[in-house]
Write a protein that holds these residues in place. Sequence first.
Motif, PDB file in Angstrom:
ATOM      1  N   ASN A 140       0.829  -1.215   0.000  1.00 13.79           N
ATOM      2  CA  ASN A 140       0.000   0.000   0.000  1.00 13.79           C
ATOM      3  C   ASN A 140       0.863   1.264   0.000  1.00 13.79           C
ATOM      4  N   LEU A 141       1.942   1.215   0.783  1.00  3.46           N
ATOM      5  CA  LEU A 141       2.815   2.378   0.857  1.00  3.46           C
ATOM      6  C   LEU A 141       3.449   2.647  -0.514  1.00  3.46           C
ATOM      7  N   ASN A 142       3.871   1.562  -1.160  1.00  4.01           N
ATOM      8  CA  ASN A 142       4.457   1.728  -2.495  1.00  4.01           C
ATOM      9  C   ASN A 142       3.408   2.192  -3.505  1.00  4.01           C
TER      10      ASN A 142
ATOM     11  N   LYS B  89      13.582   2.421  -1.265  1.00 11.73           N
ATOM     12  CA  LYS B  89      14.042   1.636  -2.409  1.00 11.73           C
ATOM     13  C   LYS B  89      13.084   1.780  -3.588  1.00 11.73           C
ATOM     14  N   HIS B  90      11.802   1.794  -3.261  1.00 11.09           N
ATOM     15  CA  HIS B  90      10.809   1.917  -4.331  1.00 11.09           C
ATOM     16  C   HIS B  90      10.924   3.283  -5.019  1.00 11.09           C
TER      17      HIS B  90
ATOM     18  N   THR C 294      14.811   6.010 -11.006  1.00 12.29           N
ATOM     19  CA  THR C 294      15.772   5.511 -11.990  1.00 12.29           C
ATOM     20  C   THR C 294      15.085   5.163 -13.303  1.00 12.29           C
ATOM     21  N   GLN C 295      13.876   4.619 -13.184  1.00 11.12           N
ATOM     22  CA  GLN C 295      13.159   4.181 -14.383  1.00 11.12           C
ATOM     23  C   GLN C 295      12.561   5.342 -15.177  1.00 11.12           C
ATOM     24  N   LEU C 296      12.395   6.498 -14.536  1.00 17.14           N
ATOM     25  CA  LEU C 296      11.778   7.623 -15.252  1.00 17.14           C
ATOM     26  C   LEU C 296      12.563   8.013 -16.508  1.00 17.14           C
ATOM     27  N   PRO C 297      13.854   8.270 -16.415  1.00 16.25           N
ATOM     28  CA  PRO C 297      14.589   8.656 -17.649  1.00 16.25           C
ATOM     29  C   PRO C 297      14.806   7.483 -18.608  1.00 16.25           C
TER      30      PRO C 297
END
Length: 757
Positions: free
Chosen positions: A546-548, A619-620, A626-629
């Motif tokens: 849920n937090l993620n 970490k999430h 990191t995945q955005l670009p």
Amino acid sequence: MASVETAAEHERILREIESTDTNCIGPTLRSVYDGQEHGLFMEKLDVRIRNHDREIEKMCNHHFQGFVDSITELLKVRGEAQKLKSQVTETNRRLQGDGKELMSAMEELQKCRVQQRNIASTIDKLSHCLPVLEMYSRLQEQMRTKRYYPALRTLEQLEHTCLPRAGQYRFCSIMAENIPKLRTQIRDTAMTQLKDFLESIRKHSDKIGETAIRQVPGAQDLVDFSPVYRCLHIYTVLGLRDVFENYYRKQRRKQARLVLQPHSNMHETLEGYRRYFNQIVGFFVVEDHVLHTTQGLVNRAYVEELWELALSKLIAALRTHSSYCDNPDLVLDLKNLIVLFADTLQGYGFPVSQLFDMLLEMREQYGEILLKRWNVTFRQVLDQDNFSPIPVSTEEEYKHYTSQFPMEDPELDKLPFPKKLPFSEFVPKVYCQLKEFIYACLKYSEDLHLSSTEVDDMIRKSTNLLLTRTLSHCLHYAIKKKNVGLAELVQVIINTTHLEQSCHFLEEFISNITNVPPDSANATKLYGTSTFKDARHAAEAEIYTNLNAKIDQFLQLADYDWMAAVPGGGTLEASDYLIDLIAFLKSTFSVFTNLPGSPVEHATLPGKVAQTACMSACKHISTSLTQLPLDPEVRQISMGALHQLNTDVKECEGFARAGPVAGFQGDTLLLAFSDLRQLLELFTQWDWSTYLADYGKPTCKYLRVNPQTALALLEKMRETSRKNVVFAQFRKTDRDRQKLIDTIIKQLRNLIAQHHT
């Protein structure tokens, strides 16, 4: 010589004629005429005749005087005879006169004697006929009053004793002709009464069985068995006992099949089962009484055969109808009814072990029904729970909750009112429901002739099913339910922790009601600890999920300008969405870990869970940033966009460095962003020579940077540089930078190829 022979022959013939019957003289005379000397024979015959005549004359002369004297005497006698005749006639006349009166008296006497003989004969006949008439009259009276067995006895006596003595009279013939008809009438009437009896006990078997099940003595006294006895005696006297036995048994078998056929809606109410059992008990009470009060009408083998049939039909019917039942109270009442039924028939000598075996089978079904009911109960408790600590204002309220749930917390006991229990209403309600379930299991185990160990084992196995299957599913349902907040999940963790701590109290509770120590060799252990641990782990995982998910909602608001120019001398500010995300995380972890007041008053998140949640969130965030670009839709990236991303990562690192959750050692939380930090530093500081030179060494400054990630990002930057070169062909700096990027890309590819090899 010839003359002498002839003379001798003639002499012989003469002697033969004298001595032979005249009827047979023919052959003799023929022999004379056949000879040659018949003349000579005739002469000799004449001589012989003259000799006989002389002898006769001499004899007559000799007896003549005697004959004359006899005639004289005879004449004298005739005279005397005439006198005697006259005297006799006179005497007869006088005698007739004198005997006339005597003859009259004799005739009268003869008539009297005849009458006397007739009277004696009549009396004798009447003495034989009167018993016949009296007996026939008695027979008619017995028939009229329906006393058929005495009537049959009278009929036997009439036929074999009285009628043969009476003689051949018309009324006797009529009676004799009526005897078979009367026998048939008595037999048919007795059979009719038997049929009425069979119909009556079929209708009243329910009442008979009800009386027997209530343990009221004399249930068989409700039935008048005289028609059976009467019909049995009558058929026995008639020589038809086998016919009667076969008929009775055949009819009772038919009735047994009818009794054993349950109504289609029997399973709907307890009354349907009760009526069914009453009829069966009534049937066998009657058969048991007939078995013990008649000599051989039914025997033990016949009754046992009927009971075997009844058991198979009964058990099949109960299995079928009980399977439709979804009400545990009805199943429990049915079990008690079956126990009463079995105990009643066992009292009459019928084996009932199969019924108790079937009750153990039903125990499984009862357990399943209980699990379904408690599943609904647990879900209702969960749905109604507010997932908040229980506030208590008075000592009475506090004792109320502690009486429902065993809680040992000296620190909480010392706190003044008002105060809060650490768990929500769910905990005492679930604990009470667990005890109610155990009581329900115990109720079914009563009166099944089980040992304490068997009862304890059954209860523990059922309770384990309730814990591992029903309660576990309900907890997971509540955890996975939509719109469950983090606070609710934290409360679930605290609730399951307290329920886990109460498992040994449940063990003691079961031991107390079964009198079996929990540490005995064969005692089944409760699985409550593992159940609540699993639920707690599921809640923890759901917290992380849920937090993620909440973090993802913030990250979806990210709107980077991937073609942004490198900023001038001013400092960049973090993105709005990231500022909001950090504020949310601070608020969330501060609520979970830094609530004011005593820690026992609030549903605080356990330290380890809070740390794991915080690390998981960081970490999430790092992975997502990191995945955005690297998103395929992002085709070009400028250095200015990377600077903005670097600023946002610094904001995240500031959050991690501030220690939102206590318990982390040093900069442990910062490690969540180390991969992204090294990647951004490599690009913002353009330190490719160091990266390429030290790659693969443990002391490498950019140890966490994946060359493939760096290559992908660098290719997107090359696309941006190429586009800029088109518009700035004559700017030497841009051309040099483009060449540098191409060189670095080539080196990275070689590095990747070497590493892959």
